[in-house]
Each structure stands twice: as C-alpha cells, then as structure tokens.
Design an enzyme around this catalytic site. Structure first.
Site, PDB file in Angstrom:
ATOM      1  N   ASP A  88       0.873  -1.165   0.000  1.00  9.11           N
ATOM      2  CA  ASP A  88       0.000   0.000   0.000  1.00  9.11           C
ATOM      3  C   ASP A  88       0.914   1.221   0.000  1.00  9.11           C
ATOM      4  OD1 ASP A  88      -2.243   1.539   0.070  1.00  9.11           O
ATOM      5  OD2 ASP A  88      -2.784   1.078   2.141  1.00  9.11           O
ATOM      6  N   ASP A  90      -0.028   5.129   0.847  1.00 10.18           N
ATOM      7  CA  ASP A  90      -0.215   6.091   1.932  1.00 10.18           C
ATOM      8  C   ASP A  90      -0.137   5.374   3.276  1.00 10.18           C
ATOM      9  OD1 ASP A  90      -0.737   8.551   0.450  1.00 10.18           O
ATOM     10  OD2 ASP A  90      -2.578   7.568  -0.212  1.00 10.18           O
ATOM     11  N   GLY A 127      -9.717   6.159  -1.262  1.00  7.95           N
ATOM     12  CA  GLY A 127      -9.793   6.818  -2.559  1.00  7.95           C
ATOM     13  C   GLY A 127     -10.225   8.263  -2.406  1.00  7.95           C
ATOM     14  N   ALA A 129     -12.191  10.233  -4.083  1.00  6.43           N
ATOM     15  CA  ALA A 129     -13.610  10.574  -4.243  1.00  6.43           C
ATOM     16  C   ALA A 129     -14.356  10.396  -2.922  1.00  6.43           C
ATOM     17  CB  ALA A 129     -14.239   9.711  -5.336  1.00  6.43           C
ATOM     18  N   ALA A 149     -13.579  18.960  -6.749  1.00  5.93           N
ATOM     19  CA  ALA A 149     -12.853  18.902  -5.475  1.00  5.93           C
ATOM     20  C   ALA A 149     -11.572  18.080  -5.611  1.00  5.93           C
ATOM     21  CB  ALA A 149     -13.753  18.319  -4.391  1.00  5.93           C
ATOM     22  N   ARG A 152      -8.909  20.137  -7.514  1.00  9.59           N
ATOM     23  CA  ARG A 152      -8.288  21.156  -6.660  1.00  9.59           C
ATOM     24  C   ARG A 152      -7.426  20.508  -5.581  1.00  9.59           C
ATOM     25  NH1 ARG A 152      -5.349  25.134  -6.462  1.00  9.59           N
ATOM     26  NH2 ARG A 152      -5.635  26.604  -4.750  1.00  9.59           N
ATOM     27  N   ALA A 193      -5.432   5.337  -4.243  1.00  7.78           N
ATOM     28  CA  ALA A 193      -5.256   6.714  -4.707  1.00  7.78           C
ATOM     29  C   ALA A 193      -5.204   6.743  -6.228  1.00  7.78           C
ATOM     30  CB  ALA A 193      -3.977   7.307  -4.125  1.00  7.78           C
ATOM     31  N   ASP A 194      -5.543   7.898  -6.810  1.00  5.50           N
ATOM     32  CA  ASP A 194      -5.409   8.074  -8.252  1.00  5.50           C
ATOM     33  C   ASP A 194      -3.930   8.069  -8.635  1.00  5.50           C
ATOM     34  OD1 ASP A 194      -8.122   8.297  -8.256  1.00  5.50           O
ATOM     35  OD2 ASP A 194      -8.195  10.227  -9.312  1.00  5.50           O
TER      36      ASP A 194
END
Length: 259
Positions: A88, A90, A127, A129, A149, A152, A193-194
């Site tokens: 993983d 983060d 994630g 979103a 969001a 940004r 995450a993206d």
C-alpha cells in the site's frame, strides 16, 4: 514523527526461504498490518534492514530452523511459497496521510466550509472521491462536485505537500523494497489513490517508479477498498497467484482485514 519500517525475524526468514506459514482455510492475499509505532525496546530487539541493495544474511538459531535451500520444499512450521509483495502507499511507503488530510482541509476552506484534519480520518485510504465526498456528505455540503474537489485537491497537494524529494518516504521503505527484490520477489504498489497522487508520492519519497514491477491505482476501478479489486489486479499484472502474495497495509479496512 515518521515511524520506521522494521521487518521482524520471521519476515527476514520469509525473504530468504520465500515460504509463508501454511494455513487452511485462508484468504487469497496475506495482509500484514503494520503497527502504528514501534517502541524503542522493540526496535532495538528487531534486526535492522541491511544497507541498500545488499542481500540479507540470516543466522540460524536453536529456536528458529534454518530456511530451506529449495524454493518448493516446505519444512515443518515453515512459510509457504511467496513470489510477490504488494505495498500500500499512503501510510506504508509514504508518510502522506496527514499531508493529504491537510490538503483536503485547504480544499474545503476555499469552499468556505469549516473542517478539521480529524474529519477525514474515517475516510483515509478509501480513494480521493470518498475521502473528500465522505466529509462533504457528513458536513451537508450542497452542490458538492467530487471531480472539481479532486482536481483542486491534487493541485494543492502536489504544489504544497508532495514536491519531488521532499522526504515523505518512511525510513527503511527503500531498503525493504530492495531487500524483497534481492530475494527474488516481485514488488508492486497497490493503492486506492489516483495515479497522479501515486506518482507524486513516490517522487516525493525518492522511490523511482522503475523499482516496481507493477503499479496499480484507483483510476480504472469502480470498487475501491475494502473491495479487493485493486489487489487482485496487481497480482494478475505480476503474473503471480494470489496465494503467493503478501500485502503490506496499515488500515483495518484494507482487503480481507475484516473477514
């Protein structure tokens, strides 16, 4: 303070023998939950990682049988075959969870919504979103645009919190990756995450993308944690059966943690 990733003696033996404990029944992926912190006494009693790029030397002891020289021959109480390690990102490779929450607070501040870093803790690791949208739902933010969001959030996070080589990698993370590779294991990042954040975090941590045999991020998946989709895809990309994969995580909502 960043915590140091210090593998236990059993993990060192795993890397040498490439076997993990046989268990039945067992879920396909074997997650290892990293502790939030290690006491000084525990850290002192635990063997440290070797210098970068050097193969570990595991000493035999009366309480621990020497690892088998065969990759396919299992000894009593030994580990079954391990071919890959999924990381993983983060909170495991990168000390990026708190900076992520700070960037999210900045996003909501620009919208005039008063939030704290603690508001994002329940949604951390699920994630972007849901990380942002979950707090928006709790706070009753009207006309909230998840995509706006997120856009940004990434702008603020990359500009303010995750600049290249800014030192967000956990001490010992690079050495652990190299130890796995030197033991002949495939290594991959599997993150909710993206990809834009995955790449930024790895660059900020000084971990080249070329270190990994595969990187799987949230972009192509509808079901994120705790669904196992990303991690099953990472195993497939590596060409490794899920029974031969170890997954290093730090959250109870990661796949199979609650089974």
């Amino acid at each position: 303070m960043a915590r140091q990733i210090v593998p236990s003696r059993s993990f060192h033996r795993l890397l040498t023998s490439r076997h993990y404990p046989l268990a039945s029944p067992a879920p396909p992926l074997r997650p290892i939950l990293l502790p939030k912190a290690l006491s000084r006494a525990t850290a002192a009693a635990t063997p440290q990682l070797p210098r970068r790029g050097r193969r570990p030397v595991v000493a035999a002891s009366a309480s621990a049988p020497a690892p088998s020289s065969s990759e396919t021959e299992a000894v009593p109480g030994a580990w079954g075959k391990v071919s890959a390690v999924l990381f993983d990102m983060d909170g495991v490779l990168c000390n990026s969870e708190e900076p992520s929450r700070c960037a999210a607070v900045d996003v909501f501040a620009e919208m005039g919504v008063d939030v704290t870093v603690d508001d994002f803790i329940p949604f951390t690791g699920t994630g972007e979103a849901n990380f942002l949208g979950g707090v928006a739902r709790v706070k009753g933010v009207k006309d909230f645009s998840t995509e706006s969001a997120k856009k940004r959030f990434f702008e603020i996070y990359l500009d303010k919190y995750a600049k290249p080589n800014s030192g967000i990698g956990f001490p010992g993370a690079l050495e652990l990756i190299m130890e796995c590779k030197n033991a002949g294991l495939k290594v991959a990042v599997a993150s909710s995450a993206d990809r834009v954040k995955v790449d930024a975090n790895l660059a900020a941590a000084g971990l080249p993308v070329s270190l990994f045999d595969a990187i799987v991020s949230a972009d192509a998946f509808e079901n994120l944690k705790p669904a196992p989709d990303i991690f099953l895809a990472a195993s497939k990309n590596l060409g490794v059966d899920t029974n031969e994969v170890i997954y290093l995580a730090n959250h109870m909502h990661n796949p199979f943690m609650t089974r």
